[in-house]
Design an enzyme around this catalytic site. Structure first.
Site, PDB file in Angstrom:
ATOM      1  N   GLY A 133      -5.927  98.383  98.764  1.00 46.27           N
ATOM      2  CA  GLY A 133      -6.119  98.933  97.698  1.00 46.27           C
ATOM      3  C   GLY A 133      -7.727  98.493  97.006  1.00 46.27           C
ATOM      4  O   GLY A 133      -8.296  97.504  97.495  1.00 46.27           O
ATOM      5  N   SER A 134      -8.235  99.358  96.279  1.00 48.46           N
ATOM      6  CA  SER A 134      -9.524  99.046  95.727  1.00 48.46           C
ATOM      7  C   SER A 134      -9.809  97.856  95.095  1.00 48.46           C
ATOM      8  O   SER A 134     -10.863  97.307  95.005  1.00 48.46           O
ATOM      9  CB  SER A 134     -10.122 100.404  94.819  1.00 48.46           C
ATOM     10  N   LYS A 150       4.157 100.442  92.989  1.00 50.74           N
ATOM     11  CA  LYS A 150       2.995 100.230  94.058  1.00 50.74           C
ATOM     12  C   LYS A 150       3.350 101.590  95.227  1.00 50.74           C
ATOM     13  O   LYS A 150       4.236 101.891  95.302  1.00 50.74           O
ATOM     14  CB  LYS A 150       3.123  98.920  94.962  1.00 50.74           C
ATOM     15  N   GLY A 158      -1.841 103.665  97.730  1.00 48.47           N
ATOM     16  CA  GLY A 158      -2.475 103.436  98.960  1.00 48.47           C
ATOM     17  C   GLY A 158      -1.589 103.695 100.292  1.00 48.47           C
ATOM     18  O   GLY A 158      -2.135 103.233 101.218  1.00 48.47           O
ATOM     19  N   GLU A 175       3.589  96.136 102.199  1.00 50.69           N
ATOM     20  CA  GLU A 175       3.216  95.084 100.739  1.00 50.69           C
ATOM     21  C   GLU A 175       4.770  94.382 100.319  1.00 50.69           C
ATOM     22  O   GLU A 175       4.672  93.201 100.087  1.00 50.69           O
ATOM     23  CB  GLU A 175       2.872  96.286  99.812  1.00 50.69           C
TER      24      GLU A 175
HETATM   25  C1  5RP Z   1      -1.554 100.376  97.630  1.00 55.15           C
HETATM   26  C2  5RP Z   1      -1.208  99.691  96.546  1.00 55.15           C
HETATM   27  C3  5RP Z   1      -2.106  99.408  95.527  1.00 55.15           C
HETATM   28  O1  5RP Z   1      -2.073  97.930  95.163  1.00 55.15           O
HETATM   29  C4  5RP Z   1      -2.199 100.330  94.280  1.00 55.15           C
HETATM   30  O2  5RP Z   1      -2.219 101.659  94.946  1.00 55.15           O
HETATM   31  C5  5RP Z   1      -3.288  99.933  93.574  1.00 55.15           C
HETATM   32  O3  5RP Z   1      -4.457 100.225  93.996  1.00 55.15           O
HETATM   33  P1  5RP Z   1      -5.951 100.262  93.299  1.00 55.15           P
HETATM   34  O4  5RP Z   1      -6.231  98.760  93.325  1.00 55.15           O
HETATM   35  O5  5RP Z   1      -6.907 101.121  94.261  1.00 55.15           O
HETATM   36  O6  5RP Z   1      -5.970 100.796  92.081  1.00 55.15           O
HETATM   37  O7  5RP Z   1      -0.016  99.782  96.032  1.00 55.15           O
HETATM   38  O8  5RP Z   1      -0.499 100.872  98.574  1.00 55.15           O
END
Ligand code: 5RP
Length: 223
Positions: free
Chosen positions: A29-30, A94, A97, A103
């Site tokens: 993720g970002s 979660k 992404g 994960e």
């Molecule tokens: C990916 C995830 C990420 O941790 C979650 O979507 C948060 O992402 P971001 O840091 O871009 O807000 O679970 O599958």
């Protein structure tokens, strides 16, 4: 401070949990991308990483960090990842992404889950963010009906007009309209439904630490 700046702060703060000489679990993720950027500065002090997605693997390799298969390594000291929501006891949603299954596998392999989020992700009750569920396609309509019976609306996640495919070649349902007051029971129940690969509620693999990016700096929450 912007949301991006808060993500940078917590990404850097997570470095204190990286154990020298060991393999670190890395999420997706970002926010994790900020952690990977910070990790570049200490890359010679770690043995490598286990990664939860093709995207993170590419970023890690690009900065010269060896990436190991989860099967090649034993228990990890720490797994560092973001979240879409985190509640007051460290349970999370979660999968925004689409990397939720890998994960959860790495989270289960680690002694400590350090969640890195900006303060917009902190909630009292999980469920405002649509709950991602990785599924086997032939079960889609039955799973949609099962969520409808719980008051949820499950929609297939699309990319460029076609069903998004995860790194595991499966699809994702995003479920709105749920208020998850007992994350442990919800996760256990939905994971039993035939065709569900993984539900994106992390209660059994909850966070032990949350580094929360706030306007006043990084707050450390422990559970
Ligand atoms: C990916 C995830 C990420 O941790 C979650 O979507 C948060 O992402 P971001 O840091 O871009 O807000 O679970 O599958």
């Amino acid at each position: 401070m912007t949301q991006d700046e808060l993500k940078t702060l917590v990404g850097q703060a997570a470095l204190q949990y990286v154990v020298p000489g060991e393999i670190v679990g890395v999420g997706t993720g970002s926010t994790v991308n900020k952690f990977i950027e910070a990790l570049a500065a200490v890359k010679d002090r770690i043995k490598g990483a286990v990664s939860s997605s093709v995207a993170s693997t590419e970023r890690l390799k690009a900065i010269g960090i060896p990436v190991f298969d989860a099967n090649e390594v034993g228990e990890l000291s720490v797994y560092i990842d973001g979240a879409d929501e985190i509640d007051g006891v460290g349970c999370m949603i979660k999968g925004g992404g689409a990397a939720l299954t890998r994960e959860k596998i790495i989270a289960a392999q680690a002694r400590r889950f350090v969640c890195i989020v900006d303060e917009s992700k902190k909630v009292d009750v999980l469920g405002k963010f649509p709950v991602p569920v990785e599924i086997i396609p032939m079960a889609t309509q039955r799973i949609v009906r099962q969520f409808a019976a719980l008051g949820g609306l499950a929609r297939l996640r699309l990319k460029d007009g076609a069903p998004l495919l995860t790194d595991n070649g499966q699809q994702i349902l995003d479920v709105t309209g749920l208020q998850i007051r007992d994350p442990m029971a919800f996760e256990s129940a939905v994971n039993q439904w035939p065709g569900v690969v993984t539900v994106g509620v992390f209660a059994h693999q909850c966070a032990q630490v949350c580094l929360l990016g706030t306007a006043d700096g990084v707050k450390t929450l422990t559970y």
